[in-house]
Design a protein around this motif. Structure first.
Motif, PDB file in Angstrom:
ATOM      1  N   THR A 131    -113.093  27.572  70.317  1.00  0.00           N
ATOM      2  CA  THR A 131    -112.162  28.361  69.204  1.00  0.00           C
ATOM      3  C   THR A 131    -113.199  29.185  68.814  1.00  0.00           C
ATOM      4  OG1 THR A 131    -111.354  28.626  67.095  1.00  0.00           O
ATOM      5  CG2 THR A 131    -112.293  26.693  67.377  1.00  0.00           C
ATOM      6  N   LEU A 132    -112.568  30.299  68.206  1.00  0.00           N
ATOM      7  CA  LEU A 132    -113.306  31.832  67.565  1.00  0.00           C
ATOM      8  C   LEU A 132    -112.646  31.482  66.133  1.00  0.00           C
ATOM      9  CD1 LEU A 132    -111.977  34.301  69.611  1.00  0.00           C
ATOM     10  CD2 LEU A 132    -114.567  33.844  69.022  1.00  0.00           C
ATOM     11  N   TYR A 133    -111.632  30.415  65.278  1.00  0.00           N
ATOM     12  CA  TYR A 133    -111.614  30.233  64.408  1.00  0.00           C
ATOM     13  C   TYR A 133    -111.338  28.306  64.020  1.00  0.00           C
ATOM     14  CZ  TYR A 133    -109.239  34.495  64.348  1.00  0.00           C
ATOM     15  OH  TYR A 133    -109.447  35.768  65.261  1.00  0.00           O
ATOM     16  N   PRO A 134    -112.992  28.308  63.556  1.00  0.00           N
ATOM     17  CA  PRO A 134    -112.976  26.196  63.592  1.00  0.00           C
ATOM     18  C   PRO A 134    -112.434  26.030  62.015  1.00  0.00           C
ATOM     19  CG  PRO A 134    -114.777  27.722  63.501  1.00  0.00           C
ATOM     20  CD  PRO A 134    -113.806  29.007  63.808  1.00  0.00           C
ATOM     21  N   GLU A 135    -112.599  26.762  61.249  1.00  0.00           N
ATOM     22  CA  GLU A 135    -111.481  27.252  60.261  1.00  0.00           C
ATOM     23  C   GLU A 135    -110.157  26.437  60.238  1.00  0.00           C
ATOM     24  OE1 GLU A 135    -113.439  29.468  60.797  1.00  0.00           O
ATOM     25  OE2 GLU A 135    -111.514  31.666  60.492  1.00  0.00           O
TER      26      GLU A 135
ATOM     27  N   THR B 210    -116.306  20.982  65.864  1.00  0.00           N
ATOM     28  CA  THR B 210    -115.822  22.275  66.343  1.00  0.00           C
ATOM     29  C   THR B 210    -116.851  23.218  66.880  1.00  0.00           C
ATOM     30  OG1 THR B 210    -116.261  23.679  64.169  1.00  0.00           O
ATOM     31  CG2 THR B 210    -113.520  22.959  64.580  1.00  0.00           C
TER      32      THR B 210
ATOM     33  N   GLN C 122    -118.326  27.278  67.772  1.00  0.00           N
ATOM     34  CA  GLN C 122    -117.629  28.738  67.484  1.00  0.00           C
ATOM     35  C   GLN C 122    -117.914  29.417  68.511  1.00  0.00           C
ATOM     36  OE1 GLN C 122    -116.235  31.915  66.964  1.00  0.00           O
ATOM     37  NE2 GLN C 122    -116.865  31.652  65.188  1.00  0.00           N
TER      38      GLN C 122
ATOM     39  N   ARG D  10    -117.758  32.443  69.555  1.00  0.00           N
ATOM     40  CA  ARG D  10    -119.368  33.433  68.976  1.00  0.00           C
ATOM     41  C   ARG D  10    -120.508  33.321  69.048  1.00  0.00           C
ATOM     42  NH1 ARG D  10    -116.732  37.761  67.968  1.00  0.00           N
ATOM     43  NH2 ARG D  10    -115.214  37.509  67.109  1.00  0.00           N
ATOM     44  N   ASP D  11    -120.934  32.502  68.416  1.00  0.00           N
ATOM     45  CA  ASP D  11    -122.112  31.698  68.319  1.00  0.00           C
ATOM     46  C   ASP D  11    -122.902  31.547  70.214  1.00  0.00           C
ATOM     47  OD1 ASP D  11    -121.802  31.676  66.245  1.00  0.00           O
ATOM     48  OD2 ASP D  11    -121.723  29.514  65.859  1.00  0.00           O
TER      49      ASP D  11
ATOM     50  N   GLU E 152    -105.034  27.149  69.115  1.00  0.00           N
ATOM     51  CA  GLU E 152    -105.458  27.001  68.014  1.00  0.00           C
ATOM     52  C   GLU E 152    -104.337  25.110  67.467  1.00  0.00           C
ATOM     53  OE1 GLU E 152    -106.521  29.355  67.880  1.00  0.00           O
ATOM     54  OE2 GLU E 152    -108.627  29.078  67.779  1.00  0.00           O
TER      55      GLU E 152
END
Ligand code: SAH
Length: 247
Positions: free
Chosen positions: A9-13, A37, A39, A41-42, A143
Motif C-alpha cells: 500500500t501507499l498508506y501503511p498507516e 505492511t 510501503q 513507494r519504497d 485499502e
C-alpha cells in the motif's frame, strides 16, 4: 497457525485500523493472525520515489507503475511464497463468502492496494496476481477493500468467534440470506416477537427460520435464489411473498 497478511500500500498507516478493535483486535492480540505492511513507494528506484505516471494513450489520472509494483509483489512473494496475491480492483472477481472461507483456511494472503486510476496491466501478465472486487462501486483506493476482506477472513479463523456454530447459519453460508432476529423486550412499539420463537419448540423454530430465509432471499436476491434452487423464479414475485409475512 497464524494467518499472515501482507499488505502492499501507499498508506501503511491505514492498517490495522479497525482490525485493531473488537473481534479482530482480540484475535490479533492472541496471535491468531498477523499483519505486515510494505510501503509500495519504497520499491521506486528513482530519487523522487515515483510510483505513478500518466496513462499511455492519454486520459485522466495516473497509473501505478509496473516496475515499482513488480518489485513490491516480488518482495511479498519472497516473504510469503505460499500466500495468494490479490489485487483490489473493481474489475476483479466479486468477493464471496465461499472465497473468504477458502482464504481463511490457507496460510494467509498478500493484498495489493491500488490508488489513482489503478495498475499498469503488465503486473497481471507477469505475476500471479488475482484481481478481486468488493462490489460494483468505485472506492478511492484498495485499502478499505483490503480491510473488508481481512475482516471477513479473520472472523472465520479457528477460535475467533464466540460460539463455534454462529458462523454456519450466517447469510450466504447456506446459499440464503439470514432469517430475522429478535430479542427482548417481547413487545416494542406495538410489535411482538413472533409467537413461534417463544414456543420452545426447536423443530418448529428451525422450520420457521428456514422459511423466512427463503422468503427474504427470494424477494431480495433473485440471483442467490436461482443458485439455491437451481432454477429461475417462475412465481409472480418474490417481493409479494415477503409482504405476505407481515399480513
Ligand atoms: N480506474 C479504475 C478505478 C480505480 S479506483 C476503474 O475504473 O476500474 C482506485 C483503486 O481503488 C483501485 O485500483 C482499487 O485498488 C481500489 N478499488 C476501487 N473500487 C474497488 C472495488 N469495488 N473493489 C476493490 N477495490 C477497489
Amino acid at each position: 497457525m497464524t494467518f499472515a497478511a501482507t499488505i502492499l500500500t501507499l498508506y501503511p498507516e491505514m492498517f490495522p485500523g479497525p482490525l485493531g478493535h473488537s473481534i479482530a483486535g482480540r484475535a490479533g492480540d492472541e496471535g491468531k493472525w498477523a499483519l505486515e505492511t510494505l510501503q509500495i513507494r519504497d520499491f521506486a528506484t528513482d530519487k523522487h520515489h515515483t510510483v505513478d505516471d500518466t496513462p499511455a494513450g492519454g486520459g485522466a489520472g495516473m497509473v501505478m507503475k509496473a516496475d515499482v509494483l513488480g518489485a513490491a509483489v516480488d518482495e511479498a512473494l519472497r516473504r510469503q511464497p505460499d500466500a495468494p496475491v490479490l489485487a483490489m480492483s473493481p474489475r476483479g472477481k466479486p468477493l464471496t463468502q465461499a472465497r473468504v472461507r477458502q482464504l481463511s483456511d490457507g496460510p494467509g494472503v498478500t493484498i495489493l492496494c491500488g490508488r489513482f486510476e489503478g495498475f499498469d496491466e503488465r503486473i497481471f501478465e507477469t505475476r500471479p496476481v488475482e484481481e478481486v472486487s468488493i462490489g460494483d462501486y468505485i472506492l478511492s483506493g484498495g485499502e478499505i477493500g483490503a480491510l473488508a476482506l481481512l475482516d471477513a477472513c479473520i472472523r472465520l479463523l479457528p477460535g475467533v468467534m464466540g460460539a463455534a456454530s454462529s458462523g454456519d447459519e450466517e447469510s450466504f453460508e447456506q446459499g440464503l440470506l439470514e432469517y430475522p432476529h429478535y430479542t427482548r423486550p417481547k413487545e416494542w412499539e406495538g410489535r411482538t416477537i413472533p409467537e413461534v420463537l417463544r414456543s420452545g419448540d426447536h423443530a418448529k423454530i428451525a422450520a420457521w427460520r428456514k422459511a423466512q430465509a427463503e422468503i427474504i432471499t427470494r424477494s431480495r436476491r433473485p440471483d442467490l435464489w436461482e443458485r439455491y434452487t437451481g432454477a429461475p423464479d417462475q412465481s409472480p414475485s418474490g417481493a409479494q411473498r415477503e409482504k405476505l409475512k407481515d399480513e
